[in-house]
Scaffold this motif. Structure first.
Motif, PDB file in Angstrom:
ATOM      1  N   ALA A   1      12.293 -21.554   4.469  1.00 39.42           N
ATOM      2  CA  ALA A   1      12.892 -20.648   3.490  1.00 39.42           C
ATOM      3  C   ALA A   1      12.588 -21.094   2.065  1.00 39.42           C
ATOM      4  CB  ALA A   1      14.395 -20.558   3.708  1.00 39.42           C
ATOM      5  N   ILE A   2      12.635 -22.392   1.839  1.00 33.79           N
ATOM      6  CA  ILE A   2      12.329 -22.912   0.501  1.00 33.79           C
ATOM      7  C   ILE A   2      10.879 -22.630   0.145  1.00 33.79           C
ATOM      8  CG2 ILE A   2      12.098 -25.037  -0.856  1.00 33.79           C
ATOM      9  CD1 ILE A   2      14.544 -26.095   0.653  1.00 33.79           C
ATOM     10  N   GLN A   3       9.983 -22.801   1.100  1.00 29.22           N
ATOM     11  CA  GLN A   3       8.572 -22.522   0.849  1.00 29.22           C
ATOM     12  C   GLN A   3       8.334 -21.035   0.590  1.00 29.22           C
ATOM     13  OE1 GLN A   3       6.646 -24.225   4.242  1.00 29.22           O
ATOM     14  NE2 GLN A   3       6.509 -26.251   3.303  1.00 29.22           N
ATOM     15  N   ASN A   4       9.062 -20.162   1.301  1.00 28.00           N
ATOM     16  CA  ASN A   4       8.924 -18.723   1.061  1.00 28.00           C
ATOM     17  C   ASN A   4       9.381 -18.338  -0.335  1.00 28.00           C
ATOM     18  OD1 ASN A   4       7.840 -18.228   3.581  1.00 28.00           O
ATOM     19  ND2 ASN A   4       9.818 -17.721   4.504  1.00 28.00           N
ATOM     20  N   VAL A   5      10.508 -18.901  -0.762  1.00 27.73           N
ATOM     21  CA  VAL A   5      11.008 -18.620  -2.113  1.00 27.73           C
ATOM     22  C   VAL A   5      10.036 -19.171  -3.148  1.00 27.73           C
ATOM     23  CG1 VAL A   5      12.856 -19.128  -3.762  1.00 27.73           C
ATOM     24  CG2 VAL A   5      13.422 -18.491  -1.417  1.00 27.73           C
ATOM     25  N   ALA A   6       9.557 -20.383  -2.925  1.00 28.30           N
ATOM     26  CA  ALA A   6       8.607 -20.993  -3.856  1.00 28.30           C
ATOM     27  C   ALA A   6       7.323 -20.177  -3.925  1.00 28.30           C
ATOM     28  CB  ALA A   6       8.302 -22.424  -3.430  1.00 28.30           C
ATOM     29  N   ARG A   7       6.851 -19.699  -2.790  1.00 30.00           N
ATOM     30  CA  ARG A   7       5.636 -18.879  -2.761  1.00 30.00           C
ATOM     31  C   ARG A   7       5.841 -17.577  -3.536  1.00 30.00           C
ATOM     32  NH1 ARG A   7       4.937 -18.907   2.392  1.00 30.00           N
ATOM     33  NH2 ARG A   7       3.735 -20.825   2.351  1.00 30.00           N
ATOM     34  N   SER A   8       7.014 -16.966  -3.388  1.00 27.15           N
ATOM     35  CA  SER A   8       7.308 -15.731  -4.118  1.00 27.15           C
ATOM     36  C   SER A   8       7.349 -15.966  -5.620  1.00 27.15           C
ATOM     37  CB  SER A   8       8.650 -15.148  -3.661  1.00 27.15           C
ATOM     38  OG  SER A   8       8.595 -14.810  -2.305  1.00 27.15           O
TER      39      SER A   8
ATOM     40  N   LEU B   1      11.342 -24.283 -13.142  1.00 27.74           N
ATOM     41  CA  LEU B   1      11.396 -23.588 -11.864  1.00 27.74           C
ATOM     42  C   LEU B   1       9.999 -23.167 -11.407  1.00 27.74           C
ATOM     43  CD1 LEU B   1      13.183 -22.343  -9.630  1.00 27.74           C
ATOM     44  CD2 LEU B   1      13.241 -20.271 -11.012  1.00 27.74           C
ATOM     45  N   ALA B   2       9.214 -22.625 -12.326  1.00 26.81           N
ATOM     46  CA  ALA B   2       7.856 -22.198 -11.993  1.00 26.81           C
ATOM     47  C   ALA B   2       6.978 -23.387 -11.615  1.00 26.81           C
ATOM     48  CB  ALA B   2       7.246 -21.435 -13.161  1.00 26.81           C
ATOM     49  N   LEU B   3       7.123 -24.498 -12.333  1.00 26.42           N
ATOM     50  CA  LEU B   3       6.323 -25.690 -12.023  1.00 26.42           C
ATOM     51  C   LEU B   3       6.701 -26.275 -10.668  1.00 26.42           C
ATOM     52  CD1 LEU B   3       6.181 -27.474 -15.486  1.00 26.42           C
ATOM     53  CD2 LEU B   3       4.316 -26.321 -14.285  1.00 26.42           C
ATOM     54  N   VAL B   4       7.985 -26.365 -10.388  1.00 23.29           N
ATOM     55  CA  VAL B   4       8.429 -26.884  -9.103  1.00 23.29           C
ATOM     56  C   VAL B   4       7.964 -25.973  -7.966  1.00 23.29           C
ATOM     57  CG1 VAL B   4      10.482 -27.342  -7.679  1.00 23.29           C
ATOM     58  CG2 VAL B   4      10.371 -28.180 -10.022  1.00 23.29           C
ATOM     59  N   ALA B   5       8.069 -24.676  -8.165  1.00 26.48           N
ATOM     60  CA  ALA B   5       7.610 -23.727  -7.144  1.00 26.48           C
ATOM     61  C   ALA B   5       6.118 -23.890  -6.893  1.00 26.48           C
ATOM     62  CB  ALA B   5       7.921 -22.297  -7.574  1.00 26.48           C
ATOM     63  N   ARG B   6       5.348 -24.046  -7.951  1.00 26.00           N
ATOM     64  CA  ARG B   6       3.902 -24.215  -7.785  1.00 26.00           C
ATOM     65  C   ARG B   6       3.585 -25.517  -7.052  1.00 26.00           C
ATOM     66  NH1 ARG B   6      -0.232 -21.908 -12.045  1.00 26.00           N
ATOM     67  NH2 ARG B   6       0.955 -20.110 -11.384  1.00 26.00           N
ATOM     68  N   LEU B   7       4.335 -26.584  -7.356  1.00 25.83           N
ATOM     69  CA  LEU B   7       4.129 -27.854  -6.653  1.00 25.83           C
ATOM     70  C   LEU B   7       4.450 -27.732  -5.165  1.00 25.83           C
ATOM     71  CD1 LEU B   7       5.561 -30.417  -9.224  1.00 25.83           C
ATOM     72  CD2 LEU B   7       3.175 -30.128  -8.551  1.00 25.83           C
ATOM     73  N   ILE B   8       5.526 -27.038  -4.839  1.00 26.73           N
ATOM     74  CA  ILE B   8       5.900 -26.848  -3.439  1.00 26.73           C
ATOM     75  C   ILE B   8       4.840 -26.042  -2.703  1.00 26.73           C
ATOM     76  CG2 ILE B   8       7.559 -25.712  -1.893  1.00 26.73           C
ATOM     77  CD1 ILE B   8       9.744 -26.501  -3.922  1.00 26.73           C
TER      78      ILE B   8
END
Length: 62
Positions: free
Chosen positions: A3-10, A46-53
């Motif tokens: 779920a975390i990866q899906n949110v990060a991907r979005s 938030l955007a940087l963390v999402a991109r890292l994930i």
């Protein structure tokens, strides 16, 4: 972790569509407005963390 990866991907998809298609001047204006308004720091982080994930999940999938 799925779920975390899906949110990060979005989040990463949105930032790539909005941010990566803009020119340098428009990026500077948007960044300045976000920082002056006070929401830039959390959004940028938030955007940087999402991109890292997303990048990490792509790397571990191969």
């Amino acid at each position: 972790m799925g779920a975390i990866q899906n949110v990060a991907r979005s989040i990463d998809n949105v930032t790539r569509r909005v941010w990566d298609r803009q020119g340098t001047l428009m990026r500077a204006v948007v960044l300045l407005l976000l920082i002056v308004s006070g929401i830039g720091i959390p959004l940028i982080l938030l955007a940087l963390v999402a991109r890292l994930i997303v990048e990490d999940s792509r790397g571990s999938a191969y």
